[in-house]
Design a protein around this motif. Structure first.
Motif, PDB file in Angstrom:
ATOM      1  N   ALA A 186      72.762  48.397  46.804  1.00 25.21           N
ATOM      2  CA  ALA A 186      73.372  48.102  48.102  1.00 25.21           C
ATOM      3  C   ALA A 186      72.321  47.850  49.166  1.00 25.21           C
ATOM      4  O   ALA A 186      72.477  46.967  50.014  1.00 25.21           O
ATOM      5  CB  ALA A 186      74.278  49.257  48.517  1.00 25.21           C
ATOM      6  N   GLU A 187      71.219  48.583  49.117  1.00 26.56           N
ATOM      7  CA  GLU A 187      70.174  48.405  50.135  1.00 26.56           C
ATOM      8  C   GLU A 187      69.426  47.080  49.978  1.00 26.56           C
ATOM      9  O   GLU A 187      68.717  46.659  50.894  1.00 26.56           O
ATOM     10  CB  GLU A 187      69.186  49.570  50.155  1.00 26.56           C
ATOM     11  N   ASP A 188      69.607  46.391  48.855  1.00 34.27           N
ATOM     12  CA  ASP A 188      68.998  45.077  48.661  1.00 34.27           C
ATOM     13  C   ASP A 188      69.787  43.976  49.363  1.00 34.27           C
ATOM     14  O   ASP A 188      69.292  42.863  49.510  1.00 34.27           O
ATOM     15  CB  ASP A 188      68.900  44.737  47.168  1.00 34.27           C
ATOM     16  N   ARG A 189      71.014  44.264  49.755  1.00 31.20           N
ATOM     17  CA  ARG A 189      71.866  43.269  50.413  1.00 31.20           C
ATOM     18  C   ARG A 189      72.386  43.790  51.753  1.00 31.20           C
ATOM     19  O   ARG A 189      73.572  44.076  51.928  1.00 31.20           O
ATOM     20  CB  ARG A 189      73.050  42.923  49.514  1.00 31.20           C
ATOM     21  N   PRO A 190      71.499  43.927  52.745  1.00 32.91           N
ATOM     22  CA  PRO A 190      71.947  44.425  54.053  1.00 32.91           C
ATOM     23  C   PRO A 190      72.945  43.485  54.722  1.00 32.91           C
ATOM     24  O   PRO A 190      73.759  43.933  55.531  1.00 32.91           O
ATOM     25  CB  PRO A 190      70.657  44.532  54.866  1.00 32.91           C
ATOM     26  N   ASP A 191      72.909  42.204  54.372  1.00 31.01           N
ATOM     27  CA  ASP A 191      73.869  41.267  54.957  1.00 31.01           C
ATOM     28  C   ASP A 191      75.301  41.619  54.553  1.00 31.01           C
ATOM     29  O   ASP A 191      76.223  41.573  55.374  1.00 31.01           O
ATOM     30  CB  ASP A 191      73.533  39.836  54.557  1.00 31.01           C
ATOM     31  N   ILE A 192      75.479  42.017  53.285  1.00 31.13           N
ATOM     32  CA  ILE A 192      76.807  42.409  52.812  1.00 31.13           C
ATOM     33  C   ILE A 192      77.251  43.704  53.495  1.00 31.13           C
ATOM     34  O   ILE A 192      78.392  43.826  53.939  1.00 31.13           O
ATOM     35  CB  ILE A 192      76.810  42.595  51.266  1.00 31.13           C
TER      36      ILE A 192
END
Length: 139
Positions: A99-105
């Motif tokens: 989850a922390e790899d996709r802050p945009d999501i």
């Protein structure tokens, strides 16, 4: 990169401005020093620069003026993002990403859930509506 560009622009456009308290400038002038160009900081970050000291102070003063006008709040609601939300897990289930790899999501989902919370608070009248001095309960 955008922040660096904004900082560079502010620095480039304010070569002649100095930031110092009026009292200190007056004291320097009274001591006979006519050249105050070396006093204070050379670059002033405006209150429009997000995260700067003036930005924080402006937000604080705005909040205090609201408290002065309306009174202090009765509730303090904190809403945080949870990377373990089912929507996040469902989006990332077929990938090796965390989850922390996709802050945009996470940001998009947070805004969606925050808007839903605000809508629920306003439309479902979970709270009492206050107008000036009178209190009206819509439940």
């Amino acid at each position: 990169m955008i922040k660096c560009e904004r900082l560079y622009f502010i620095q480039r456009e304010q070569k002649v401005l100095r930031c110092e308290t009026f009292e200190n400038l007056r004291n320097i002038k009274n001591k006979g020093n006519k050249d105050s160009s070396k006093v204070g900081q050379r670059v002033i970050l405006p209150s429009s620069f997000t995260g700067g000291a003036r930005y924080m102070m402006q937000n604080y003063l705005d909040a205090m003026s609201l408290y002065k006008w309306f009174g202090y709040p009765d509730f303090f609601i904190t809403f945080t993002c949870n990377p373990n939300w089912p929507e996040v897990k469902r989006f990332l289930k077929d990938t090796t990403l965390k989850a922390e790899d996709r802050p945009d999501i996470l940001c998009r989902l947070f805004i969606i859930k925050l808007d839903a919370l605000i809508k629920d608070l306003k439309e479902k009248t979970l709270l009492v509506k206050v107008q000036a001095v009178s209190i009206t309960n819509f439940s």
